[in-house]
Design a protein around this motif. Structure first.
Motif, PDB file in Angstrom:
ATOM      1  N   GLY A   8       0.723  -1.092   0.268  1.00 12.59           N
ATOM      2  CA  GLY A   8       0.077  -0.035   0.012  1.00 12.59           C
ATOM      3  C   GLY A   8       1.120   1.321  -0.019  1.00 12.59           C
ATOM      4  O   GLY A   8       0.112   2.296  -0.102  1.00 12.59           O
ATOM      5  N   ARG A  19      -3.317   4.120   2.534  1.00 11.73           N
ATOM      6  CA  ARG A  19      -3.590   2.984   3.456  1.00 11.73           C
ATOM      7  C   ARG A  19      -2.726   1.811   3.225  1.00 11.73           C
ATOM      8  O   ARG A  19      -2.643   1.245   2.141  1.00 11.73           O
ATOM      9  CB  ARG A  19      -5.054   2.419   2.941  1.00 11.73           C
ATOM     10  N   SER A  21      -1.491  -1.775   4.387  1.00 11.73           N
ATOM     11  CA  SER A  21      -1.978  -3.222   5.003  1.00 11.73           C
ATOM     12  C   SER A  21      -0.703  -3.989   5.286  1.00 11.73           C
ATOM     13  O   SER A  21       0.299  -4.146   4.543  1.00 11.73           O
ATOM     14  CB  SER A  21      -2.663  -3.835   4.077  1.00 11.73           C
ATOM     15  N   ASN A  79      -3.949  -2.809   9.398  1.00 14.60           N
ATOM     16  CA  ASN A  79      -4.065  -1.800   8.558  1.00 14.60           C
ATOM     17  C   ASN A  79      -3.781  -0.506   9.053  1.00 14.60           C
ATOM     18  O   ASN A  79      -3.845  -0.257  10.200  1.00 14.60           O
ATOM     19  CB  ASN A  79      -5.400  -1.465   7.811  1.00 14.60           C
TER      20      ASN A  79
END
Length: 113
Positions: A8, A19, A21, A79
């Motif tokens: 990400g 974002r 992950s 996350n």
């Protein structure tokens, strides 16, 4: 064997969002906590945020109010939602497990001014 893989990262303008992950696979149990760290060029690796299995979170002062860490139930996934990014957030971001100390290889986040 446990593998930790981040994804990400990328390049974004200041004020933007990314974002990240992380998945930790190969473990037969849930880690008690997972977290994100980052390391900028010429600086030491620092804590960004952690979260445990019951959702208790901890954030570095520099990211409070802008970053949100979340975990997918008892799965070994975590996350990091990063909003209002600043150039000083530029770093390689690493995922880590607790209590066993497994690290991913990192994902680059670059914030342009």
């Amino acid at each position: 064997q446990v593998q930790v893989v981040e994804s990400g990262g990328g390049l974004v303008q200041a004020g933007g969002s990314l974002r990240l992950s992380c998945v930790a696979s190969g473990s037969t149990f849930s880690f008690t906590a997972m977290g994100w760290y980052r390391q900028a060029p010429g600086k030491q690796r620092e804590l960004v945020a952690t979260i445990n299995t019951v959702g208790v979170t901890n954030y570095a002062d520099s990211v409070k109010g802008r970053f949100t860490i979340s975990r997918d139930g008892n799965k070994n996934t975590v996350n990091l939602q990063m909003n209002s990014l600043k150039p000083e957030d530029t770093a390689v971001y690493y995922c880590r497990t607790f209590p066993m100390n497994y690290w991913g290889q990192g994902t680059q986040v670059t914030v342009s001014s």
